[in-house]
Design a protein around this motif. Structure first.
Motif, PDB file in Angstrom:
ATOM      1  N   ARG A 258       0.693  -1.155   0.005  1.00  0.00           N
ATOM      2  CA  ARG A 258      -0.115  -0.144   0.091  1.00  0.00           C
ATOM      3  C   ARG A 258       0.980   1.107   0.082  1.00  0.00           C
ATOM      4  N   LYS A 259       1.949   1.282   0.827  1.00  0.00           N
ATOM      5  CA  LYS A 259       2.529   2.601   0.958  1.00  0.00           C
ATOM      6  C   LYS A 259       3.507   2.807  -0.286  1.00  0.00           C
ATOM      7  N   LYS A 260       3.857   1.561  -1.018  1.00  0.00           N
ATOM      8  CA  LYS A 260       4.490   1.642  -2.443  1.00  0.00           C
ATOM      9  C   LYS A 260       3.686   2.405  -3.488  1.00  0.00           C
ATOM     10  N   HIS A 261       2.282   2.102  -3.442  1.00  0.00           N
ATOM     11  CA  HIS A 261       1.625   2.619  -4.454  1.00  0.00           C
ATOM     12  C   HIS A 261       1.205   4.121  -4.051  1.00  0.00           C
ATOM     13  N   VAL A 262       1.033   4.227  -2.548  1.00  0.00           N
ATOM     14  CA  VAL A 262       0.687   5.786  -2.268  1.00  0.00           C
ATOM     15  C   VAL A 262       1.713   6.569  -2.432  1.00  0.00           C
ATOM     16  N   ASN A 263       2.783   6.023  -2.332  1.00  0.00           N
ATOM     17  CA  ASN A 263       4.100   6.984  -2.605  1.00  0.00           C
ATOM     18  C   ASN A 263       4.260   7.384  -4.322  1.00  0.00           C
ATOM     19  N   ASN A 264       3.383   6.920  -5.140  1.00  0.00           N
ATOM     20  CA  ASN A 264       3.473   6.919  -6.466  1.00  0.00           C
ATOM     21  C   ASN A 264       2.237   7.450  -6.963  1.00  0.00           C
ATOM     22  N   SER A 265       1.624   8.011  -5.909  1.00  0.00           N
ATOM     23  CA  SER A 265       0.196   8.545  -6.519  1.00  0.00           C
ATOM     24  C   SER A 265       0.156  10.121  -6.192  1.00  0.00           C
ATOM     25  N   LEU A 266      -1.167  10.600  -6.565  1.00  0.00           N
ATOM     26  CA  LEU A 266      -1.360  12.044  -6.443  1.00  0.00           C
ATOM     27  C   LEU A 266      -1.510  12.394  -4.868  1.00  0.00           C
ATOM     28  N   PHE A 267      -1.674  11.466  -3.754  1.00  0.00           N
ATOM     29  CA  PHE A 267      -1.724  11.744  -2.468  1.00  0.00           C
ATOM     30  C   PHE A 267      -0.361  11.091  -1.692  1.00  0.00           C
ATOM     31  N   ALA A 268       0.567  11.205  -2.371  1.00  0.00           N
ATOM     32  CA  ALA A 268       2.017  10.582  -1.879  1.00  0.00           C
ATOM     33  C   ALA A 268       2.078  11.789  -0.511  1.00  0.00           C
ATOM     34  N   SER A 269       2.682  11.115   0.616  1.00  0.00           N
ATOM     35  CA  SER A 269       3.042  11.823   1.722  1.00  0.00           C
ATOM     36  C   SER A 269       4.262  11.220   2.419  1.00  0.00           C
ATOM     37  N   ALA A 270       5.238  12.078   2.919  1.00  0.00           N
ATOM     38  CA  ALA A 270       6.345  11.325   3.648  1.00  0.00           C
ATOM     39  C   ALA A 270       5.845  10.913   5.018  1.00  0.00           C
ATOM     40  N   ASN A 271       4.825  11.101   5.430  1.00  0.00           N
ATOM     41  CA  ASN A 271       4.350  10.477   6.882  1.00  0.00           C
ATOM     42  C   ASN A 271       3.253   9.605   6.605  1.00  0.00           C
ATOM     43  N   TYR A 272       2.849   9.207   5.239  1.00  0.00           N
ATOM     44  CA  TYR A 272       1.819   8.132   5.060  1.00  0.00           C
ATOM     45  C   TYR A 272       1.861   6.997   5.868  1.00  0.00           C
ATOM     46  N   GLU A 273       0.850   6.668   6.631  1.00  0.00           N
ATOM     47  CA  GLU A 273       0.394   5.369   7.073  1.00  0.00           C
ATOM     48  C   GLU A 273      -0.980   4.815   6.618  1.00  0.00           C
ATOM     49  N   PRO A 274      -1.046   3.610   6.443  1.00  0.00           N
ATOM     50  CA  PRO A 274      -2.528   3.145   6.319  1.00  0.00           C
ATOM     51  C   PRO A 274      -3.318   3.358   7.500  1.00  0.00           C
ATOM     52  N   ASP A 275      -4.490   3.906   7.303  1.00  0.00           N
ATOM     53  CA  ASP A 275      -5.454   4.380   8.144  1.00  0.00           C
ATOM     54  C   ASP A 275      -5.752   3.071   9.054  1.00  0.00           C
ATOM     55  N   GLU A 276      -5.598   2.953  10.203  1.00  0.00           N
ATOM     56  CA  GLU A 276      -5.832   2.050  10.978  1.00  0.00           C
ATOM     57  C   GLU A 276      -7.432   1.421  11.271  1.00  0.00           C
ATOM     58  N   GLN A 277      -8.352   2.364  10.909  1.00  0.00           N
ATOM     59  CA  GLN A 277      -9.632   2.120  11.351  1.00  0.00           C
ATOM     60  C   GLN A 277     -10.218   1.500   9.902  1.00  0.00           C
ATOM     61  N   ILE A 278      -9.332   1.538   8.805  1.00  0.00           N
ATOM     62  CA  ILE A 278      -9.580   0.985   7.230  1.00  0.00           C
ATOM     63  C   ILE A 278      -8.987  -0.336   7.116  1.00  0.00           C
ATOM     64  N   PHE A 279      -7.589  -0.508   7.464  1.00  0.00           N
ATOM     65  CA  PHE A 279      -6.911  -1.639   7.343  1.00  0.00           C
ATOM     66  C   PHE A 279      -6.479  -2.375   8.577  1.00  0.00           C
ATOM     67  N   GLY A 280      -6.592  -1.835   9.714  1.00  0.00           N
ATOM     68  CA  GLY A 280      -6.307  -2.293  10.936  1.00  0.00           C
ATOM     69  C   GLY A 280      -6.581  -3.888  11.246  1.00  0.00           C
ATOM     70  N   SER A 281      -7.819  -4.202  10.570  1.00  0.00           N
ATOM     71  CA  SER A 281      -8.134  -5.536  10.843  1.00  0.00           C
ATOM     72  C   SER A 281      -7.863  -6.751  10.100  1.00  0.00           C
ATOM     73  N   ILE A 282      -7.134  -6.251   9.082  1.00  0.00           N
ATOM     74  CA  ILE A 282      -6.428  -7.215   8.151  1.00  0.00           C
ATOM     75  C   ILE A 282      -5.826  -8.310   8.999  1.00  0.00           C
ATOM     76  N   ALA A 283      -6.454  -9.557   8.642  1.00  0.00           N
ATOM     77  CA  ALA A 283      -5.912 -10.820   9.333  1.00  0.00           C
ATOM     78  C   ALA A 283      -4.534 -11.277   8.753  1.00  0.00           C
ATOM     79  N   ASP A 284      -3.301 -11.665   9.347  1.00  0.00           N
ATOM     80  CA  ASP A 284      -2.147 -12.099   8.977  1.00  0.00           C
ATOM     81  C   ASP A 284      -2.233 -13.555   8.462  1.00  0.00           C
ATOM     82  N   ASN A 285      -1.770 -13.878   7.257  1.00  0.00           N
ATOM     83  CA  ASN A 285      -1.484 -15.164   6.815  1.00  0.00           C
ATOM     84  C   ASN A 285      -2.710 -15.680   6.478  1.00  0.00           C
ATOM     85  N   LYS A 286      -3.628 -15.045   5.837  1.00  0.00           N
ATOM     86  CA  LYS A 286      -4.944 -15.622   5.584  1.00  0.00           C
ATOM     87  C   LYS A 286      -5.249 -15.436   3.908  1.00  0.00           C
ATOM     88  N   PRO A 287      -6.065 -16.103   3.345  1.00  0.00           N
ATOM     89  CA  PRO A 287      -6.618 -15.776   2.072  1.00  0.00           C
ATOM     90  C   PRO A 287      -7.475 -14.469   1.708  1.00  0.00           C
TER      91      PRO A 287
END
Length: 420
Positions: A186-215
């Motif tokens: 995600r960070k790689k693609h955001v850094n190459n987007s219109l919304f690039a920011s040096a301090n960008y981190e994926p929003d935890e409210q949106i991405f925080g519940s991603i489960a590790d090592n799952k399909p």
């Protein structure tokens, strides 16, 4: 050098427009309006022709259009005295209950015999005060007139050399990756987007519940009839949500909230690439802060039907604000549709400003053992159906909830469906 053609047009308008009234025949009114519009094609933004067009609407008592035109003229020339006075007259006719004190009016009856204070005030200041008073009244009585000019301007923007072409990244497979690996992508693609920011981190409210090592839900477009397997097909191939995660500039993504059954009549859709809803192109107009995402659909797609909640319907498509939310654009409103209908007829985003609710979590909708990472929740107010092609959706996005849906957007977003 004098423009003889323009002079001829203005003389003709002077002869025909004053004679038109509300009672004139529709043919006569249409003929005059067509002449004016053709004149404006030759001389766009000519305030004299625009004045005659506004006068035409005033004469037939179409005060809303007249107000819009006088406002447009004053945007071109804020010092146009004729249009200022006409705007006041038109607003009085449109809103007769609004009373603007006349120039010689005195509030204090004891001042009746004293020299008129208002008479000492320059007429320009009084006129400006009247316009401000009317503007405030129009703001509260009919905010669409006050704010619609910029929205209409955005609607009329077509592709020009000023558009920046944005790279569309392909889908990719996320199955069994860790949450941190997804964040790195995600960070790689955001850094190459219109919304690039040096301090960008994926929003935890949106991405925080991603489960590790799952399909992850794959890009399967249709369910198989009478299926008795383990649903491994639902996770195979590129991951569905990668169309959005890999393309941050696509602020509002698309997906099928209900998968149709795989039957012979819709094989073209079930096996087609376009059902993955990866944008064909993305373009950006920096001047007006407009992003345009284009998709391809087939004419056959318009014929497909699915059973949803017990009724047959065109294939529903859900608008997803995953990217919009991640960059702080939480609020959305559709202000114009072409050949598109809302799935829910009431309480949808064509009626009022709504909030995006998208987030990613581990869920069981894929049917595969232990579940899959996917987007939730189902948002009926943001589901559309395409009724004809080409089709278009124009959206307004805001960071903070606007006072009303007519407020200028923080960023504009357009979705176009072209014929494949």
């Amino acid at each position: 050098m004098k423009d003889k053609k323009l002079d001829e047009i203005l003389v003709y308008l002077e002869n025909i427009v004053p004679d038109v009234t509300k009672e004139s025949s529709e043919d006569e009114k249409q003929k005059i309006l067509e002449y004016i519009n053709n004149a404006l094609k030759l001389y766009p933004k000519n305030i004299y022709i625009l004045r005659w067009k506004a006068s035409y609407y005033l004469d037939i008592e179409d005060y809303d259009n007249a107000l819009l035109l006088y406002s447009e003229i004053l945007e071109i020339d804020p010092n146009d005295k004729v249009s200022k006075e006409s705007l006041i007259h038109c607003a009085k006719m449109r809103y007769p209950k609004i009373v603007v004190p006349p120039k010689n009016y005195n509030h204090n009856k004891n001042m009746h015999h004293s020299p008129g204070l208002l008479e000492k005030i320059p007429a320009g200041i009084i006129l400006t005060a009247k316009i401000i008073t009317l503007a405030i009244a129009i703001y509260f009585c009919c905010p669409s007139l006050f704010f619609a000019l910029n929205d209409n301007k955005i609607l009329n923007i077509k592709y020009t050399s000023g558009f920046q072409t944005i790279k569309v990244n392909p889908l990719s497979e996320y199955d069994y990756l860790s949450k941190q690996q997804i964040y790195k992508i995600r960070k790689k693609h955001v850094n190459n987007s219109l919304f690039a920011s040096a301090n960008y981190e994926p929003d935890e409210q949106i991405f925080g519940s991603i489960a590790d090592n799952k399909p992850w839900w794959g890009t399967i477009c249709c369910n198989q009839l009478n299926y008795k397997g383990d649903y491994h097909e639902n996770i195979e191939g590129p991951s569905k949500v990668s169309a959005q995660i890999n393309n941050p500039n696509a602020l509002v993504g698309l997906s099928l909230p209900f998968l149709p059954w795989e039957e012979s009549y819709n094989q073209e859709f079930c096996t087609g690439e376009y059902g993955r809803f990866l944008p064909l192109s993305i373009q950006y107009d920096k001047k007006d802060n407009l992003i345009v995402a284009k998709y391809k659909l087939t004419e056959q797609f318009l014929k497909y039907r699915a059973s949803v909640n017990g009724k047959m319907t065109r294939y529903p498509i859900q608008l997803s604000g995953l990217n919009a939310k991640d960059f702080g654009y939480h609020y959305v409103y559709i202000y114009d549709l072409k050949n598109v209908s809302m799935f829910s007829k009431n309480n949808n985003i064509t009626e009022d400003v709504k909030r995006f609710k998208d987030y990613i979590h581990l869920g069981g909708s894929c049917g595969y053992k232990d579940g899959c990472n996917n987007i939730s929740p189902l948002q009926y107010d943001k589901i559309i159906t395409v009724t004809n092609l080409p089709a278009e959706i124009n959206l307004k996005l805001w960071r903070n909830k606007p006072a009303n849906k007519f407020i200028k957007a923080d960023i504009y977003y357009r979705i176009i469906f072209d014929i494949k």
